[in-house]
Design a protein around this motif. Structure first.
Motif, PDB file in Angstrom:
ATOM      1  N   SER A 183      -4.469   2.586  -4.674  1.00 37.77           N
ATOM      2  CA  SER A 183      -3.402   1.847  -3.995  1.00 37.77           C
ATOM      3  C   SER A 183      -3.928   0.521  -3.470  1.00 37.77           C
ATOM      4  N   ASN A 204       0.831  -1.210   0.000  1.00 38.91           N
ATOM      5  CA  ASN A 204       0.000   0.000   0.000  1.00 38.91           C
ATOM      6  C   ASN A 204       0.860   1.252   0.000  1.00 38.91           C
ATOM      7  N   PHE A 234       2.465   1.690  -3.495  1.00 40.46           N
ATOM      8  CA  PHE A 234       1.529   2.200  -4.494  1.00 40.46           C
ATOM      9  C   PHE A 234       1.071   3.621  -4.177  1.00 40.46           C
ATOM     10  N   HIS A 235       0.789   3.898  -2.915  1.00 44.74           N
ATOM     11  CA  HIS A 235       0.290   5.226  -2.564  1.00 44.74           C
ATOM     12  C   HIS A 235       1.340   6.304  -2.819  1.00 44.74           C
ATOM     13  N   THR A 259      -2.897  -3.220  -4.693  1.00 45.12           N
ATOM     14  CA  THR A 259      -2.448  -4.191  -3.694  1.00 45.12           C
ATOM     15  C   THR A 259      -3.258  -5.478  -3.806  1.00 45.12           C
ATOM     16  N   THR A 310       0.917   6.772  -6.636  1.00 49.93           N
ATOM     17  CA  THR A 310      -0.377   7.137  -7.223  1.00 49.93           C
ATOM     18  C   THR A 310      -1.047   8.293  -6.499  1.00 49.93           C
TER      19      THR A 310
END
Length: 167
Positions: A27, A14, A17-18, A31, A21
């Motif tokens: 996110s 997470n 990705f966060h 995941t 993005t």
């Protein structure tokens, strides 16, 4: 087994990705996609290096997302420009000299070669900490080693890269 992988990787994924993005919902979706692919892969037998597989899948998902957005973004931006009847002011766009691009590619190639000279565990620790932005404690949990071991791997990697790139 999936519960163990979820407990081990959900938070780092997470965060990974966060940080790229800036969208919590996306996110979480990305995941979930990693875990879906892990589940599909489970039928093929045990993985040698789960960490590498998880973050390779994550990087590939992000790359695919970027490709989709760039295709969509180009058409949307072009349509908006036509609709507004104006173009982007060329003074706002940085001109990148071709030599600068070549120098950057050469520097990156040298850095990757130097990184590849390190043991796999040291490479993993360095990438998770410096590229993925994980805390030292998260890297230790992900790799299944002590915080002290992560610190030693990071020191070794930084010293090696500094020496090789100083040449």
């Amino acid at each position: 087994m999936l519960a163990q992988l979820d407990a081990r990787f959900r938070r780092p994924l997470n965060r990974f990705f966060h940080s790229r993005t800036r969208d919590s919902a996306e996110s979480e979706d990305l995941t979930q996609e990693v875990f879906l692919r892990l589940t599909r892969r489970a039928g093929d037998g045990p993985l040698e290096n789960v960490d590498a597989f998880v973050f390779t899948v994550a990087a590939n998902l992000l790359r695919d997302r970027g490709r989709r957005q760039s295709v969509r973004g180009v058409s949307v931006d072009h349509a908006e420009t036509l609709e507004r009847g104006r173009s982007v002011d060329s003074a706002l766009v940085e001109e990148i000299h071709p030599q600068r691009v070549l120098d950057a590619k050469d520097d990156l190639k040298r850095a990757l070669q130097a990184l590849n000279e390190l043991p796999t565990r040291t490479q993993d620790a360095f990438v998770l900490r410096r590229v993925e932005g994980m805390s030292i404690k998260e890297v230790a949990l992900t790799l299944g080693v002590s915080v002290s071991a992560v610190e030693k791997h990071l020191a070794r990697a930084v010293a090696h890269l500094a020496a090789r790139l100083a040449d």
